[in-house]
Design a protein around this motif. Structure first.
Motif, mmCIF file in Angstrom:
data_model
loop_
_atom_site.group_PDB
_atom_site.id
_atom_site.type_symbol
_atom_site.label_atom_id
_atom_site.label_comp_id
_atom_site.label_asym_id
_atom_site.label_seq_id
_atom_site.Cartn_x
_atom_site.Cartn_y
_atom_site.Cartn_z
ATOM 1 N N VAL A 336 6.317 6.233 -18.694
ATOM 2 C CA VAL A 336 7.662 6.735 -19.011
ATOM 3 C C VAL A 336 8.384 5.756 -19.938
ATOM 4 N N VAL A 337 8.259 4.464 -19.685
ATOM 5 C CA VAL A 337 8.869 3.461 -20.560
ATOM 6 C C VAL A 337 8.308 3.579 -21.973
ATOM 7 N N LEU A 338 7.006 3.772 -22.085
ATOM 8 C CA LEU A 338 6.382 3.930 -23.401
ATOM 9 C C LEU A 338 6.973 5.125 -24.143
ATOM 10 N N GLY A 339 7.155 6.242 -23.450
ATOM 11 C CA GLY A 339 7.713 7.431 -24.092
ATOM 12 C C GLY A 339 9.148 7.232 -24.539
ATOM 13 N N LEU A 340 9.970 6.633 -23.673
ATOM 14 C CA LEU A 340 11.364 6.395 -24.027
ATOM 15 C C LEU A 340 11.481 5.450 -25.219
ATOM 16 N N ALA A 341 10.554 4.498 -25.319
ATOM 17 C CA ALA A 341 10.598 3.544 -26.425
ATOM 18 C C ALA A 341 10.382 4.230 -27.766
ATOM 19 N N GLN A 342 9.571 5.292 -27.810
ATOM 20 C CA GLN A 342 9.339 5.996 -29.072
ATOM 21 C C GLN A 342 10.626 6.637 -29.584
ATOM 22 N N PHE A 343 11.393 7.235 -28.671
ATOM 23 C CA PHE A 343 12.681 7.813 -29.064
ATOM 24 C C PHE A 343 13.667 6.716 -29.463
ATOM 25 N N GLY A 344 13.563 5.566 -28.800
ATOM 26 C CA GLY A 344 14.428 4.452 -29.130
ATOM 27 C C GLY A 344 14.191 3.904 -30.523
ATOM 28 N N VAL A 345 12.927 3.887 -30.946
ATOM 29 C CA VAL A 345 12.601 3.414 -32.292
ATOM 30 C C VAL A 345 13.249 4.317 -33.341
ATOM 31 N N ILE A 346 13.224 5.622 -33.095
ATOM 32 C CA ILE A 346 13.890 6.565 -34.014
ATOM 33 C C ILE A 346 15.386 6.251 -34.098
ATOM 34 N N TRP A 347 16.000 6.056 -32.958
ATOM 35 C CA TRP A 347 17.439 5.776 -32.890
ATOM 36 C C TRP A 347 17.777 4.499 -33.661
ATOM 37 N N ALA A 348 16.967 3.440 -33.424
ATOM 38 C CA ALA A 348 17.221 2.166 -34.098
ATOM 39 C C ALA A 348 17.066 2.298 -35.609
ATOM 40 N N GLY A 349 16.072 3.080 -36.050
ATOM 41 C CA GLY A 349 15.892 3.279 -37.481
ATOM 42 C C GLY A 349 17.043 4.053 -38.094
ATOM 43 N N THR A 350 17.541 5.046 -37.368
ATOM 44 C CA THR A 350 18.677 5.837 -37.865
ATOM 45 C C THR A 350 19.926 4.974 -38.022
ATOM 46 N N LEU A 351 20.129 4.068 -37.067
ATOM 47 C CA LEU A 351 21.304 3.189 -37.103
ATOM 48 C C LEU A 351 21.098 1.983 -38.017
ATOM 49 N N HIS A 352 19.848 1.784 -38.487
ATOM 50 C CA HIS A 352 19.493 0.611 -39.293
ATOM 51 C C HIS A 352 19.857 -0.686 -38.561
ATOM 52 N N LEU A 363 10.014 -2.770 -25.800
ATOM 53 C CA LEU A 363 9.658 -1.763 -24.798
ATOM 54 C C LEU A 363 8.363 -1.045 -25.145
ATOM 55 N N SER A 364 8.189 -0.740 -26.429
ATOM 56 C CA SER A 364 6.976 -0.055 -26.856
ATOM 57 C C SER A 364 5.755 -0.934 -26.627
ATOM 58 N N GLY A 365 5.910 -2.223 -26.900
ATOM 59 C CA GLY A 365 4.802 -3.144 -26.651
ATOM 60 C C GLY A 365 4.461 -3.241 -25.181
ATOM 61 N N PHE A 366 5.498 -3.276 -24.343
ATOM 62 C CA PHE A 366 5.265 -3.339 -22.903
ATOM 63 C C PHE A 366 4.507 -2.102 -22.418
ATOM 64 N N GLY A 367 5.050 -0.929 -22.742
ATOM 65 C CA GLY A 367 4.419 0.303 -22.269
ATOM 66 C C GLY A 367 3.074 0.557 -22.912
ATOM 67 N N GLY A 368 2.930 0.151 -24.194
ATOM 68 C CA GLY A 368 1.708 0.459 -24.935
ATOM 69 C C GLY A 368 0.501 -0.360 -24.559
ATOM 70 N N GLY A 369 0.678 -1.386 -23.747
ATOM 71 C CA GLY A 369 -0.469 -2.168 -23.315
ATOM 72 C C GLY A 369 -0.629 -2.231 -21.815
ATOM 73 N N ALA A 370 0.481 -2.102 -21.089
ATOM 74 C CA ALA A 370 0.451 -2.322 -19.646
ATOM 75 C C ALA A 370 -0.394 -1.300 -18.901
ATOM 76 N N PHE A 371 -0.585 -0.119 -19.486
ATOM 77 C CA PHE A 371 -1.353 0.897 -18.756
ATOM 78 C C PHE A 371 -2.848 0.589 -18.729
ATOM 79 N N TYR A 372 -3.355 -0.205 -19.675
ATOM 80 C CA TYR A 372 -4.791 -0.472 -19.719
ATOM 81 C C TYR A 372 -5.309 -1.182 -18.467
ATOM 82 N N PRO A 373 -4.714 -2.309 -18.033
ATOM 83 C CA PRO A 373 -5.214 -2.928 -16.801
ATOM 84 C C PRO A 373 -4.989 -2.072 -15.567
ATOM 85 N N LEU A 374 -3.976 -1.200 -15.609
ATOM 86 C CA LEU A 374 -3.759 -0.316 -14.460
ATOM 87 C C LEU A 374 -4.914 0.661 -14.309
ATOM 88 N N PHE A 375 -5.381 1.229 -15.422
ATOM 89 C CA PHE A 375 -6.543 2.110 -15.351
ATOM 90 C C PHE A 375 -7.799 1.334 -14.972
#
Length: 463
Positions: A336-352, A363-375
């Motif tokens: 869920v954190v990984l998904g929310l981070a993708q929307f956050g990146v859009i928001w940050a880019g829009t606001l520059h 957040l994207s880095g956290f979510g994008g790697g943390a699931f591997y050791p869990l699996f």
């Protein structure tokens, strides 16, 4: 244990020690009595640090690649799509080798040490090909295919190694080792952003290939698997040990065929496909999106550096956390954190907003790697340890599909919908993966009676 297995086990141990095989009420077998020093001649802690170092060495292939794409495209006259497809093919073969490598290891055809040596040599060939082959197809075969196979052999061997030696603390140790695969690339991310150009790229890539070869080979020299069913001396087998009840051991040892028929391994595989696809998309496009928005090279490099560091540290943290919370709740939270981070990146880019962009890169880095050791930890939790090299190879093979739509197909989506549309799709995909994770449960656990030690355990001794 058959005579040939006992003989082979005796040959690989520096000392002999008595052991007994205890069978619990669920039919699980635990080989107890032998210490790590009996089997290795030293502490099993080395089987954490060496895989960790090897994982850091190979991380440059994936996590620093996005920072080298522009220079490679200019030097070899490739398009942006060409460089994305090379990484996609690399991911395909890096993930795809896990299952056949596990199958060969469990049958004694390929030892852990030989797998590491072969992987190191193929990694070197991959970097040399990327440095000296201008033809896109040849570079794809060299780095994408051979380099991917090499990195996959090292990755799968390291992950299975630490799980075998630490069955009672699998989450934390697996997360620690897995983390090296991300933050080990940080120095190379900044190298590729600041000191990598069309004048020195070949020399730099050649040196990186030699570096990977040497580090992995030195680590591999000490690699050795414990006997099947081994359980560390002085630690009571579950359920009487202090293992968290949220992560009970598998009800029995599932063969790959049985794991597939249970329905849980295919569901885990689908979850890996969706989640890893989102992660690979972020790795492939974050630097380019930062540049398109107008952020300077420092922010672009720092965002990827932050992603890699948090990606790696997050793997170690959630491995430890999953030992306390349970694998499934931790996994759902991470996705869920990984998904929310993708929307956050859009928001940050829009606001520059550069700081907001770095935060969501965090957040994207956290979510994008943390699931591997869990699996990696959840697979033996669900299906047992004896066939884990093969079972986890099947689970991890989901990443080979992810590589196609996370990198190559991701570039097509960016071309059609732009970065905002592509990041929105990635966020939605992550939420679907979280829904799949909610459906996971341990096969057979609801039908299992209370597990108690066998009143007459099987015992064997060696002198």
């Amino acid at each position: 244990m058959r005579g040939d297995e006992v003989s082979a086990d005796r040959e690989r141990r520096p000392t002999t020690a008595a052991f007994r095989e205890v069978t619990d009420g669920a039919g699980r077998v635990y080989r107890t009595g032998e210490t790590d020093r009996d089997l290795l001649g030293h502490s099993r802690g080395l089987m954490v640090y060496l895989p960790w170092v090897a994982m850091m060495a190979i991380s440059v292939s994936e996590y620093a690649y996005g920072s080298a794409e522009d220079t490679l495209a200019g030097a070899h006259h490739w398009t942006q799509s060409d460089t994305f497809w090379i990484l996609s093919v690399w991911v395909f073969f890096q993930a795809g080798i896990a299952f056949p490598a596990g199958w060969l290891r469990e049958r004694g055809i390929l030892t852990a040490r030989k797998a590491m040596f072969l992987g190191a040599a193929l990694c070197l060939i991959g970097f040399v090909a990327l440095a000296h082959l201008d033809t896109m197809f040849l570079a794809l075969c060299g780095f994408g295919v051979l380099g991917g196979l090499g990195s996959g052999l090292v990755y799968a061997t390291c992950i299975n190694m630490v799980g075998k030696w630490f069955p009672e603390r699998r989450g934390a140790r697996t997360g620690w080792v897995n983390g090296g695969f991300a933050y080990g690339a940080v120095p190379f991310i900044f190298l590729f952003n600041y000191a990598f150009d069309t004048g020195n790229y070949a020399r730099v890539l050649d040196l990186i290939g030699v570096y990977v070869l040497l580090v992995v080979c030195v680590c591999a020299w000490f690699f050795k698997d414990p006997p099947k069913n081994w359980w560390p001396a002085g630690v009571a087998p579950p359920p009487s040990s202090r293992l968290p009840s949220r992560n009970p051991p598998a009800v029995r040892q599932f063969t790959p065929e049985e794991a597939i028929r249970s329905g849980m391994l295919p569901l885990i595989w689908v979850t890996v496909v969706l989640t890893a696809g989102v992660s690979i998309f972020g790795i492939s496009f974050q630097v380019d999106f930062a540049r398109e928005v107008g952020f300077g090279p420092l922010v672009a490099a720092s965002s990827m550096g932050v992603m890699s560091v948090v990606n790696g540290v997050g793997r170690a943290a959630v491995g430890w956390l999953s030992d306390l919370w349970g694998r499934k709740p931790t996994l759902v939270f991470v996705i869920v954190v990984l998904g929310l981070a993708q929307f956050g990146v859009i928001w940050a880019g829009t606001l520059h907003s550069q700081w907001l962009f770095l935060f969501f890169a965090f957040l994207s880095g956290f979510g994008g790697g943390a699931f591997y050791p869990l699996f990696a930890a959840l697979t033996p939790d669900y299906f047992g340890e004896n066939y884990n090299a093969t079972n986890y190879g099947l689970v991890y093979s989901g990443k080979l599909v992810s590589g196609l739509f996370g990198g190559g197909l991701g570039s097509m989506v960016v071309g059609a919908w732009g970065y905002h549309g592509a990041y929105a799709l990635a966020g939605g995909t992550s939420m679907v993966a979280a829904a799949c994770a909610l459906l996971l449960h341990q096969p057979g656990r609801t039908r299992l009676r209370d597990v108690t030690p066998d009143p007459q355990p099987t015992s064997r001794e060696e002198s």
